[in-house]
Design an enzyme around this catalytic site. Sequence first.
Site, PDB file in Angstrom:
ATOM      1  N   SER A  50       0.887  -1.120   0.172  1.00  0.00           N
ATOM      2  CA  SER A  50       0.019  -0.032   0.054  1.00  0.00           C
ATOM      3  C   SER A  50       0.852   1.236   0.199  1.00  0.00           C
ATOM      4  O   SER A  50       1.933   1.210   0.302  1.00  0.00           O
ATOM      5  CB  SER A  50      -0.922  -0.033   1.296  1.00  0.00           C
ATOM      6  N   ASP A  82      -1.121  -1.398  -4.053  1.00  0.00           N
ATOM      7  CA  ASP A  82      -2.529  -1.603  -3.498  1.00  0.00           C
ATOM      8  C   ASP A  82      -3.041  -0.188  -2.976  1.00  0.00           C
ATOM      9  O   ASP A  82      -2.365   0.678  -2.409  1.00  0.00           O
ATOM     10  CB  ASP A  82      -2.236  -2.565  -1.996  1.00  0.00           C
ATOM     11  N   ASP A 104      -7.125   3.795  -7.313  1.00  0.00           N
ATOM     12  CA  ASP A 104      -8.266   3.688  -6.536  1.00  0.00           C
ATOM     13  C   ASP A 104      -8.777   4.913  -6.528  1.00  0.00           C
ATOM     14  O   ASP A 104      -8.621   5.840  -5.706  1.00  0.00           O
ATOM     15  CB  ASP A 104      -7.968   3.284  -5.079  1.00  0.00           C
ATOM     16  N   HIS A 180     -12.592  -3.385   4.724  1.00  0.00           N
ATOM     17  CA  HIS A 180     -11.236  -3.743   5.313  1.00  0.00           C
ATOM     18  C   HIS A 180     -11.272  -3.853   6.926  1.00  0.00           C
ATOM     19  O   HIS A 180     -12.254  -3.596   7.453  1.00  0.00           O
ATOM     20  CB  HIS A 180     -10.448  -2.538   4.902  1.00  0.00           C
ATOM     21  N   SER A 213     -10.347 -11.023   4.076  1.00  0.00           N
ATOM     22  CA  SER A 213      -9.638 -11.737   5.509  1.00  0.00           C
ATOM     23  C   SER A 213     -11.004 -12.358   6.270  1.00  0.00           C
ATOM     24  O   SER A 213     -11.937 -11.920   6.217  1.00  0.00           O
ATOM     25  CB  SER A 213      -9.062 -10.676   6.380  1.00  0.00           C
TER      26      SER A 213
HETATM   27  N1  PH4 Z   1      -6.374  -4.296   1.282  1.00  0.00           N
HETATM   28  C1  PH4 Z   1      -5.415  -3.878   2.347  1.00  0.00           C
HETATM   29  C2  PH4 Z   1      -5.299  -2.612   2.572  1.00  0.00           C
HETATM   30  C3  PH4 Z   1      -4.016  -2.111   3.409  1.00  0.00           C
HETATM   31  O1  PH4 Z   1      -2.864   1.458   4.345  1.00  0.00           O
HETATM   32  P1  PH4 Z   1      -2.786  -0.164   4.649  1.00  0.00           P
HETATM   33  O2  PH4 Z   1      -1.346  -0.566   4.354  1.00  0.00           O
HETATM   34  O3  PH4 Z   1      -3.444  -0.357   5.870  1.00  0.00           O
HETATM   35  O4  PH4 Z   1      -3.814  -0.814   3.645  1.00  0.00           O
HETATM   36  O5  PH4 Z   1      -6.500  -3.554   0.331  1.00  0.00           O
HETATM   37  C4  PH4 Z   1      -7.328  -5.165   1.393  1.00  0.00           C
HETATM   38  O6  PH4 Z   1      -8.297  -5.349   0.780  1.00  0.00           O
HETATM   39  C5  PH4 Z   1      -7.184  -6.160   2.771  1.00  0.00           C
HETATM   40  O7  PH4 Z   1      -8.439  -6.613   3.373  1.00  0.00           O
HETATM   41  P2  PH4 Z   1      -8.435  -7.312   4.581  1.00  0.00           P
HETATM   42  O8  PH4 Z   1      -8.517  -5.963   5.623  1.00  0.00           O
HETATM   43  O9  PH4 Z   1      -9.798  -7.931   4.795  1.00  0.00           O
HETATM   44  O10 PH4 Z   1      -7.334  -8.152   5.088  1.00  0.00           O
HETATM   45 ZN    ZN Z   2      -8.452  -3.178  -0.184  1.00  0.00          ZN
END
Ligand code: PH4
Ligand code: ZN
Length: 308
Positions: A50, A82, A104, A180, A213
């Site tokens: 990310s 991501d 996004d 998320h 998840s």
């Molecule tokens: N993601 C992960 C996003 C992580 O800014 P950051 O590093 O906290 O972002 O794109 C998901 O879709 C993960 O889904 P989950 O939370 O169900 O594992």
């Molecule tokens: Zn995501």
Amino acid sequence: MPLVTMKEILEEARKGKYGVGAFNINNMEFLQGIIEAAEEEKSPVIIAVSEGAMKYAGVEYIYAMVKVAAEKASVPVALHLDHGKHWDKIVLAIRNGFTSVMIDASDKPFDENVAITNKVVDLAHAVGVTVEAELGRLAGVEDIVNVDEKEAILTNPEDAKRFVELTDVDALAVAVGTSHGAYKFKGEPKLDIERVKTIADLVQIPLVLHGASGVIPEIVELATKYGAKLPGAKGVPDDQIKLAIEAGICKINIDTDLRLAFLAAVRRELTEKPENFDPRKYLGPGREMVKEVVKKKMRLFGSSGKAA
Ligand code: PH4
Ligand code: ZN
């Protein structure tokens, strides 16, 4: 082998009707756990990073680590940005060797999302990089109070068709009831599987499920036993993931499950061996737990054995 594009991995998955995990990393231990799992399962894998992870670890460190991991591995590995939200971060990722980026712009109106996505597609495709875009907003289905609101938040199938016609993206993230993090549902966890099917019939590119998840109950229990506070944590059950893949999802994003696995193992080590101050002794078990969870995901998604 050298890093591959996400498109190569996902086109195979779409043809073979299986899912491939995109696993988020912020440090070396997560990366090693994921790659070891992919090797043992003979599974293709997508390493997701990310904007926050780039900031935390440094894009050069991330690229160098993932490049080495991919070259040492005998399975296909893609490096993917991501939730790219900023033009400069997308350019930075591409310049630093990422083989895939997500733009996004899902919080923007449809036309603006199309325009921003096209700008990224033009740049990325010129240098052979895959692009994922997103349409709809991630939200738990039960947080949606009425039908109008549901239609406003979840991905509209006709819009998805139009979006893909107008943009030339390689993969599309759809909103079908996930969110998320570790608190996805208050009541019964349920995805809008019919919506996935309808979109998959209209759109001829791989579909992506974010917020996938499972918030694995045994892992939450273990972490809680060693002091974590996660009351009400709930994720997407395995049977819903299977149905989503059958309905047409090809890329499945997993971050929270790895964070929880790592946390549980590190907490256990620190609690049970308070005399220990060698980081290898508590980060190592964290890495091992990440690996075990990733292996189970690969079997669930059906990607195990696909890189044999
Ligand atoms: N993601 C992960 C996003 C992580 O800014 P950051 O590093 O906290 O972002 O794109 C998901 O879709 C993960 O889904 P989950 O939370 O169900 O594992
Ligand atoms: Zn995501």
